[in-house]
Structures are given as structure tokens and as C-alpha cells.
Design a protein around this motif. Structure first.
Motif, mmCIF file in Angstrom:
data_model
loop_
_atom_site.group_PDB
_atom_site.id
_atom_site.type_symbol
_atom_site.label_atom_id
_atom_site.label_comp_id
_atom_site.label_asym_id
_atom_site.label_seq_id
_atom_site.Cartn_x
_atom_site.Cartn_y
_atom_site.Cartn_z
ATOM 1 N N ALA A 104 -29.421 1.882 16.995
ATOM 2 C CA ALA A 104 -28.316 1.442 16.140
ATOM 3 C C ALA A 104 -26.974 1.637 16.831
ATOM 4 N N ALA A 105 -26.793 2.805 17.451
ATOM 5 C CA ALA A 105 -25.515 3.113 18.094
ATOM 6 C C ALA A 105 -25.206 2.168 19.249
ATOM 7 N N LEU A 106 -26.237 1.704 19.961
ATOM 8 C CA LEU A 106 -26.033 0.837 21.115
ATOM 9 C C LEU A 106 -26.024 -0.645 20.749
ATOM 10 N N SER A 107 -26.686 -1.005 19.660
ATOM 11 C CA SER A 107 -26.815 -2.425 19.296
ATOM 12 C C SER A 107 -25.649 -2.925 18.453
ATOM 13 N N ALA A 108 -25.142 -2.098 17.543
ATOM 14 C CA ALA A 108 -24.070 -2.545 16.652
ATOM 15 C C ALA A 108 -22.813 -2.984 17.407
ATOM 16 N N PRO A 109 -22.341 -2.237 18.413
ATOM 17 C CA PRO A 109 -21.162 -2.712 19.150
ATOM 18 C C PRO A 109 -21.400 -4.057 19.843
ATOM 19 N N VAL A 110 -22.632 -4.297 20.268
ATOM 20 C CA VAL A 110 -22.946 -5.584 20.898
ATOM 21 C C VAL A 110 -22.777 -6.711 19.889
ATOM 22 N N LEU A 111 -23.259 -6.506 18.661
ATOM 23 C CA LEU A 111 -23.109 -7.513 17.612
ATOM 24 C C LEU A 111 -21.635 -7.781 17.345
ATOM 25 N N SER A 112 -20.827 -6.727 17.285
ATOM 26 C CA SER A 112 -19.392 -6.897 17.038
ATOM 27 C C SER A 112 -18.721 -7.640 18.184
ATOM 28 N N ALA A 113 -19.063 -7.274 19.419
ATOM 29 C CA ALA A 113 -18.446 -7.906 20.578
ATOM 30 C C ALA A 113 -18.792 -9.390 20.655
ATOM 31 N N ILE A 114 -20.055 -9.709 20.398
ATOM 32 C CA ILE A 114 -20.465 -11.117 20.429
ATOM 33 C C ILE A 114 -19.760 -11.889 19.324
ATOM 34 N N GLY A 115 -19.665 -11.277 18.148
ATOM 35 C CA GLY A 115 -18.980 -11.940 17.038
ATOM 36 C C GLY A 115 -17.529 -12.229 17.339
ATOM 37 N N ARG A 121 -13.955 -12.274 12.975
ATOM 38 C CA ARG A 121 -13.005 -11.169 12.875
ATOM 39 C C ARG A 121 -13.695 -9.850 13.221
ATOM 40 N N PRO A 122 -12.988 -8.927 13.856
ATOM 41 C CA PRO A 122 -13.598 -7.640 14.226
ATOM 42 C C PRO A 122 -13.984 -6.833 12.984
ATOM 43 N N ARG A 123 -15.188 -6.283 12.995
ATOM 44 C CA ARG A 123 -15.650 -5.436 11.886
ATOM 45 C C ARG A 123 -16.716 -4.483 12.420
ATOM 46 N N VAL A 124 -16.273 -3.565 13.267
ATOM 47 C CA VAL A 124 -17.202 -2.674 13.953
ATOM 48 C C VAL A 124 -17.946 -1.776 12.973
ATOM 49 N N VAL A 125 -17.211 -1.174 12.034
ATOM 50 C CA VAL A 125 -17.832 -0.242 11.090
ATOM 51 C C VAL A 125 -18.820 -0.978 10.188
ATOM 52 N N ALA A 126 -18.448 -2.154 9.717
ATOM 53 C CA ALA A 126 -19.350 -2.927 8.850
ATOM 54 C C ALA A 126 -20.598 -3.347 9.613
ATOM 55 N N ASP A 127 -20.444 -3.733 10.884
ATOM 56 C CA ASP A 127 -21.614 -4.106 11.682
ATOM 57 C C ASP A 127 -22.529 -2.908 11.896
ATOM 58 N N LEU A 128 -21.941 -1.738 12.138
ATOM 59 C CA LEU A 128 -22.753 -0.534 12.296
ATOM 60 C C LEU A 128 -23.491 -0.218 11.000
ATOM 61 N N ALA A 129 -22.804 -0.373 9.860
ATOM 62 C CA ALA A 129 -23.454 -0.139 8.564
ATOM 63 C C ALA A 129 -24.593 -1.125 8.344
ATOM 64 N N LEU A 130 -24.390 -2.382 8.759
ATOM 65 C CA LEU A 130 -25.433 -3.403 8.603
ATOM 66 C C LEU A 130 -26.661 -3.049 9.436
ATOM 67 N N VAL A 131 -26.437 -2.703 10.706
ATOM 68 C CA VAL A 131 -27.551 -2.376 11.589
ATOM 69 C C VAL A 131 -28.251 -1.096 11.132
ATOM 70 N N MET A 132 -27.487 -0.096 10.740
ATOM 71 C CA MET A 132 -28.086 1.164 10.273
ATOM 72 C C MET A 132 -28.914 0.940 9.012
ATOM 73 N N THR A 133 -28.397 0.122 8.094
ATOM 74 C CA THR A 133 -29.130 -0.156 6.860
ATOM 75 C C THR A 133 -30.417 -0.918 7.154
ATOM 76 N N ALA A 134 -30.345 -1.864 8.086
ATOM 77 C CA ALA A 134 -31.542 -2.620 8.464
ATOM 78 C C ALA A 134 -32.597 -1.693 9.057
ATOM 79 N N LEU A 135 -32.184 -0.791 9.939
ATOM 80 C CA LEU A 135 -33.145 0.139 10.549
ATOM 81 C C LEU A 135 -33.666 1.146 9.534
ATOM 82 N N VAL A 185 -25.653 -11.345 8.594
ATOM 83 C CA VAL A 185 -24.760 -12.120 9.460
ATOM 84 C C VAL A 185 -24.639 -13.558 8.963
ATOM 85 N N ALA A 186 -25.747 -14.131 8.515
ATOM 86 C CA ALA A 186 -25.722 -15.519 8.041
ATOM 87 C C ALA A 186 -24.843 -15.672 6.806
ATOM 88 N N SER A 187 -24.783 -14.635 5.967
ATOM 89 C CA SER A 187 -24.009 -14.733 4.725
ATOM 90 C C SER A 187 -22.519 -14.898 4.977
#
Length: 267
Positions: A104-115, A121-135, A185-187
Motif C-alpha cells: 500500500a505504501a509503495l503503490s498509492a503514490p504511484v497511483l497519485s503520480a500517474i493521475g 487533481r492531486p489527492r495523495v491521502v485519498a489515494d492512500l485511503a483507497l488503496v489501504m481500504t482495498a487491501l 478510480v472509475a467513479s
């Protein structure tokens, strides 16, 4: 369990539905306690996604999901370690939470950077919450599979068959976690969301697989005299899965299974 991982998007959950509808009542409702949030994750994942999209108490969500991953994967690790028993129970219970939290810690920043690169728009904390919730959702599915591990141990399932069963369980849980991220992400209906999801899937597979491989073993053969905390790196994860599949069928490579003393003396 399979039904939970294969549910399809309802019309209201199509790409952009949450973003177009604006803040939902689920997002505006008071955040439940830790157990209430886990219950909501299992019963109404759309409501959880709405909270994350609205940025509602993301710090609380992160703490709850991190604790869920740590506890759930410790249970799964202990069950896998019980195949060998002894210190391996504690070792696996420590290592598996590290694998998921590290992923989660390594994947979420990648999702934010690609986005951001795609104009999102940047949303690092929300992306981390999304990935953590999924895991965390995937970890809960793995806990539900834990009785199968114990059944395999009780019927003395062979080591290689147990490995293949474990890989299958983690594959199902991983697909469920990725589906959750895809829905989140699709939403947003942001440009290039499919590219972002595809890149995240690749990162999930590479990071999660490499972390799991680096921290092996989790099962350990019952006849192993001493249990190592981690093994030396040898080959790749793909090679190990292929080798386990062959070994489960009774096919052994001579380089991987050297001749014993008696066999070496035979003409």
C-alpha cells in the motif's frame, strides 16, 4: 466469497456516477467506529468509496484499515505458519502484514503520480485511503479462507499442493482488492483513469509479488530442521510457482532435487 469478488457495477456505480451525483448521504453521515467501518466495508462498499471520494475523515479511515490489515494478515500468517509449527507461526504472522502494508505504501503514490500526469487533481491521502481500504477488503477475504488452510493441514495436504492452494487464495483476494480500486478510480470520471488503473495493477503485481518473495518462507516444509526468518533470494516468484506446479504433479528437476548418497552410488 466468490460472489462478493465478482459483483458487477450497478448503473449508479458506473464511471463518474459518484462524481456527478455530488456528496452522497453515506459520505455525509457520521463516521462509524472501527468495527462499524469494517461492517460497512463488507456490506456497502459504495458508501465507503463515497466517503473516500468526499475526503471524509480520511485519517480515521487510514488508521482503521491499517489496523484491519495488520490483524487480519497476522491471523492468516499464523494459519499458514501452523503448517510447519513452532517459530514459523510467529514469523509468518509478522511478515504477512508487512507485505500488504508495504504494498500500500509503495503503490498509492504511484497511483497519485500517474493521475497527476494524466491531468487529475492531486489527492495523495485519498489515494492512500483507497488503496489501504482495498487491501483491507482483500485481507478480510483471506481471513475467511483461513479455515481452508487449517483443513489442508489437518488432512496432511502435500507441501506443494498447499503452496498452490495458498497462491490461489491470494489471487482471489488480490482480484477483489483491485476491483475495489477500479471502482474508486472509475467513479471520478477523470481523464485517463483506465491508464491509471492499468499502471496500478502492474505496480500491485510487481511490488506485492516482490515483497512477498523477499520475505518468504510462510509455509515451510514440516521436516525442515530449522526455520529461517527469511531465505536467500534464488530465482524468481514465477519460477517458484512453476516449480511448485511441477512438484505437485510429481515432476522434479534434477538440479532442484539433487541425488541422495544412495542414488549417487547406484550404477
Amino acid at each position: 466469497m466468490i460472489a462478493a469478488t465478482s459483483e458487477t457495477l450497478a448503473p449508479s456505480e458506473a464511471p463518474g456516477a459518484l462524481a456527478a451525483a455530488g456528496p452522497s448521504p453515506a459520505a455525509a453521515a457520521p463516521l462509524p467506529g472501527a468495527l462499524g467501518m469494517i461492517d460497512l466495508l463488507l456490506r456497502d462498499r459504495r458508501a465507503v468509496l463515497a466517503r473516500i471520494a468526499a475526503g471524509v475523515e480520511l485519517a480515521t479511515i487510514l488508521r482503521t484499515m491499517a489496523a484491519t490489515i495488520a490483524l487480519a494478515m497476522a491471523i492468516v500468517g499464523a494459519a499458514l505458519g501452523s503448517y510447519r509449527g513452532g517459530a514459523q507461526i510467529a514469523y509468518a504472522a509478522i511478515k504477512l502484514p508487512v507485505v500488504l502494508l508495504g504494498t500500500a505504501a509503495l503503490s498509492a503514490p504511484v497511483l497519485s503520480a500517474i493521475g497527476v500526469a494524466l491531468g487529475r487533481r492531486p489527492r495523495v491521502v485519498a489515494d492512500l485511503a483507497l488503496v489501504m481500504t482495498a487491501l483491507a477488503f482483500g485481507a478480510l477475504l483471506l481471513v475467511a479462507c483461513t479455515p481452508l488452510v487449517l483443513v489442508g493441514r489437518s488432512v496432511e495436504l502435500s507441501y506443494h499442493r498447499m503452496i498452490l492452494a495458498t497462491v490461489g487464495m491470494f489471487a482471489i483476494a488480490g482480484c477483489a482488492a483491485l476491483q475495489f480500486v477500479i471502482r474508486g478510480v472509475a467513479s471520478e470520471a477523470a481523464a485517463g483513469w483506465r491508464t491509471a488503473v492499468a499502471a496500478l495493477c502492474a505496480v500491485f503485481a510487481l511490488v506485492g509479488g516482490q515483497l512477498a518473495w523477499a520475505l518468504r518462507p510462510y509455509l515451510v516444509r514440516p521436516r525442515t530442521p530449522e526455520v529461517p526468518f527469511v531465505r536467500d533470494v534464488e530465482g524468481s516468484l514465477y519460477d517458484a510457482i512453476v516449480g511448485a506446479t511441477r512438484s505437485a504433479k510429481g515432476i522434479y528437476l534434477r538440479d532442484a532435487a539433487p541425488l541422495g548418497p544412495a542414488e549417487e552410488r547406484a550404477p
